[in-house]
Enzyme design. Structure first.
Site, PDB file in Angstrom:
ATOM      1  N   TRP A 102       3.749   3.060  -7.558  1.00 32.20           N
ATOM      2  CA  TRP A 102       3.125   1.801  -6.579  1.00 32.20           C
ATOM      3  C   TRP A 102       2.964   0.737  -7.672  1.00 32.20           C
ATOM      4  O   TRP A 102       3.471  -0.497  -7.169  1.00 32.20           O
ATOM      5  CB  TRP A 102       1.799   2.076  -5.538  1.00 32.20           C
ATOM      6  N   ASP A 173      -5.317  -3.592  -4.810  1.00 34.47           N
ATOM      7  CA  ASP A 173      -3.754  -2.804  -3.873  1.00 34.47           C
ATOM      8  C   ASP A 173      -5.207  -1.229  -3.547  1.00 34.47           C
ATOM      9  O   ASP A 173      -5.358   0.156  -4.593  1.00 34.47           O
ATOM     10  CB  ASP A 173      -3.089  -2.273  -4.625  1.00 34.47           C
ATOM     11  N   LYS A 197      -3.471   5.259   5.984  1.00 30.45           N
ATOM     12  CA  LYS A 197      -4.412   6.506   5.452  1.00 30.45           C
ATOM     13  C   LYS A 197      -5.590   6.736   5.849  1.00 30.45           C
ATOM     14  O   LYS A 197      -6.228   7.528   6.242  1.00 30.45           O
ATOM     15  CB  LYS A 197      -3.816   6.024   3.909  1.00 30.45           C
TER      16      LYS A 197
END
Length: 365
Positions: A102, A173, A197
């Protein structure tokens, strides 16, 4: 109805109490005769939902007044572009801590913007991303900000504390461990997180950004401009009303559970139970460096792809779903988000012990 334990990395398990409240209110929110999915985003009903959601998120994360909170669309992936457009405006350069897939995606998106250059200030590539890279405390980079992925869902690594990069603005992030581990918001210039999530259903992205950074941003198209979105309280267009409503219920649930510190304690207990088993097992193992291990996403393998698939089949037969590892790394992965219960971890270990014992018998036979 089968009692399923959902280990999926996202969309992921939500608190049962929240789902029951959604079900209860689905046809008529607050006796309005309308579902939350039908009410206007300009109505007082939704204004109260959004106001309460922001207030509770601020309480959970101790968000200072000088930070703005946005409820946006486009997923965390859109922030790979929005952050550079809004923040990389002076030096036109971004520093990245490369911790895997990511962070690499964030790098790729930033590189597509004309005039912006990127620099990897640290990378876990040498360990195949099974270990977090060391970041020099004295690092001084001539960049607008440094981007850090706090938890790596695929690789199973996480920063337990924010890297000490003195004098640098950090963009974090936090998609997969927001509200599950305590961080100091003031350590960041900006935090962003996809909701699917640890917050709620897919379709919502939370952005927490220091107001002075918002004010310095250049003129941009409305939906890419933090300044314009802040000015309109995230409602430049129709926001993800249902996702914000669900997130608000999750924030309320978290407060009743004791907040972020209580959730982190539970998450540590859940993760430690599974790691202790993996470290003692003669069949299953964690490929991640002990000091870099995530509390949230725990990959594990047998070292044999065929055995991995056999175990996943056994797990599914026992209502342990979502354990198949990411396609880039294979194996298995248990995602233990806030709403995931300890009972599910214990059942997973029981099934793993059974599989390991049967494997030993086959080897002896």
């Amino acid at each position: 109805m089968a009692n399923v334990y959902n280990f999926s990395a996202g969309p992921a398990v939500m608190p049962r109490e929240v789902l029951e409240q959604v079900q209860k209110e689905l046809l008529s929110y607050k006796n309005s005769g309308m579902s939350v999915m039908e009410i206007s985003h300009r109505s007082s009903l939704f204004a109260d939902i959004q106001k309460d959601a922001e207030s509770n998120l601020r309480a959970l994360m101790n968000i200072p007044d000088e930070y703005d909170v946005l409820f946006l669309q486009g997923g965390a992936t859109l922030q790979f572009t929005m952050a550079p457009l809004n923040l990389a405006i002076n030096k036109r350069k971004i520093g990245f801590v490369d911790t895997g897939h990511w962070s690499q995606r964030a790098i790729e998106e930033a590189q597509l913007i004309d005039g912006i250059s990127v620099n990897k200030i640290a990378s876990g590539e040498d360990s195949n991303y099974t270990k977090l890279p060391k970041i020099d405390d004295s690092l001084q980079e001539n960049v607008d900000y440094i981007h850090v992925t706090l938890n790596n869902t695929i690789e199973g690594t996480a920063f337990r504390t924010v890297p000490n990069i003195k004098g640098q603005s950090i963009v974090g992030d936090m998609s997969s461990n927001i509200l599950g581990q305590r961080y100091n918001v003031r350590d960041f210039g900006m935090i962003y997180a996809g909701a699917q999530k640890n917050i709620g259903p897919a379709g919502l992205t939370v952005v927490i950004i220091r107001h002075d950074l918002v004010e310095k941003a250049p003129e941009l198209p409305a939906m890419l401009s933090y300044k314009k979105l802040v000015a309109k309280h995230s409602t430049l267009n129709t926001p993800p009303v249902f996702a914000i409503y669900c997130a608000g219920l999750v924030f309320e649930w978290l407060l009743t559970q004791g907040g972020v510190d209580a959730m982190e304690k539970r998450n540590r207990e859940k993760a430690q139970l599974l790691y202790d088993y993996l470290d003692a097992s003669t069949l299953f193992q964690s490929p991640v460096d002990v000091e870099s291990r995530s509390l949230t996403n725990i990959p594990f393998v047998t070292g044999n792809a065929e055995l991995d698939n056999q175990f996943i089949e056994l797990a599914n037969a026992n209502n342990l779903v979502g354990l198949k590892g990411h396609r880039l790394v294979g194996g298995m992965r248990a995602s233990l988000y806030n709403a995931f219960p300890m009972e599910g971890v214990k059942k997973l270990i029981t099934v793993m012990e059974k599989f390991e014992l049967e494997h030993k018998h086959k080897e002896v036979g």
